[in-house]
Design a protein around this motif. Structure first.
Motif, PDB file in Angstrom:
ATOM      1  N   LEU A  38      -9.419   2.215  -1.338  1.00  0.00           N
ATOM      2  CA  LEU A  38      -8.795   3.107  -0.366  1.00  0.00           C
ATOM      3  C   LEU A  38      -8.968   2.558   1.029  1.00  0.00           C
ATOM      4  N   TRP A  76     -11.625   4.476  -8.383  1.00  0.00           N
ATOM      5  CA  TRP A  76     -12.033   3.402  -7.486  1.00  0.00           C
ATOM      6  C   TRP A  76     -13.376   3.756  -6.865  1.00  0.00           C
ATOM      7  N   ARG A 102      -8.012   7.595  -8.925  1.00  0.00           N
ATOM      8  CA  ARG A 102      -7.801   6.172  -9.203  1.00  0.00           C
ATOM      9  C   ARG A 102      -8.976   5.514  -9.920  1.00  0.00           C
ATOM     10  N   ARG A 145       0.845  -1.196   0.000  1.00  0.00           N
ATOM     11  CA  ARG A 145       0.000   0.000   0.000  1.00  0.00           C
ATOM     12  C   ARG A 145       0.874   1.237   0.000  1.00  0.00           C
ATOM     13  N   ALA A 161      -8.975  11.078  -4.093  1.00  0.00           N
ATOM     14  CA  ALA A 161      -8.243   9.844  -4.401  1.00  0.00           C
ATOM     15  C   ALA A 161      -9.120   8.874  -5.198  1.00  0.00           C
ATOM     16  N   GLU A 170      -3.634   3.947  -0.334  1.00  0.00           N
ATOM     17  CA  GLU A 170      -4.063   3.305  -1.575  1.00  0.00           C
ATOM     18  C   GLU A 170      -3.611   1.850  -1.504  1.00  0.00           C
ATOM     19  N   TYR A 191      -1.418   8.009   0.737  1.00  0.00           N
ATOM     20  CA  TYR A 191      -1.931   9.053  -0.149  1.00  0.00           C
ATOM     21  C   TYR A 191      -1.986  10.400   0.568  1.00  0.00           C
TER      22      TYR A 191
END
Length: 140
Positions: free
Chosen positions: A25, A55, A53, A6, A49, A19, A9
């Motif tokens: 996350l 995500w 990403r 990981r 974030a 991350e 971030y």
């Protein structure tokens, strides 16, 4: 070959955002009271974030967290979560429940208040169960 690790971030006095190499996350709350600006910055960075990403999943580690105060609860429920779901694609939140019973109650209120959004929260006692739920097929 070393497995991916990981990466940090963002970090401030309210917590850390990691991350995870599996595609989600990790938000870790620090123990103790939170300062409003730091708290909002932490959660704002989670939304950024997710967009960066692309995500839609987050593991929220509340195990050592102090209860949300009414101002935090109101901002998260009425501003941050609806915006993060609509604009940043947040869909799945796995919460590692707090040791503090009042923090658990505040989280339950927040989860109940967010039920009208296209988003799913689940609470877990163990990290393994939380991660397994986040990574199950269909959560992508």
């Amino acid at each position: 070959m070393t497995p991916p690790t990981r990466s940090l971030y963002f970090e401030n006095s309210s917590g850390r955002i990691w991350e995870e190499p599996s595609g989600y996350l990790r938000l870790e709350y620090r123990p103790g009271p939170r300062e409003a600006v730091q708290f909002r910055a932490l959660l704002t960075h989670t939304a950024q974030a997710m967009s960066r990403r692309q995500w839609d999943k987050m593991l929220v580690d509340q195990r050592d967290m102090a209860p949300f105060n009414p101002s935090e609860q109101d901002w998260m429920t009425n501003e941050w979560l609806p915006r993060t779901v609509q604009e940043n694609g947040y869909r799945y939140g796995a919460i590692l429940v707090a040791k503090n019973v009042f923090a658990r109650l505040a989280t339950n209120q927040f989860v109940m208040a967010s039920r009208n959004l296209p988003h799913t929260y689940r609470t877990f006692e163990t990290e393994d169960d939380a991660v397994a739920w986040l990574l199950k097929p269909g959560h992508n």
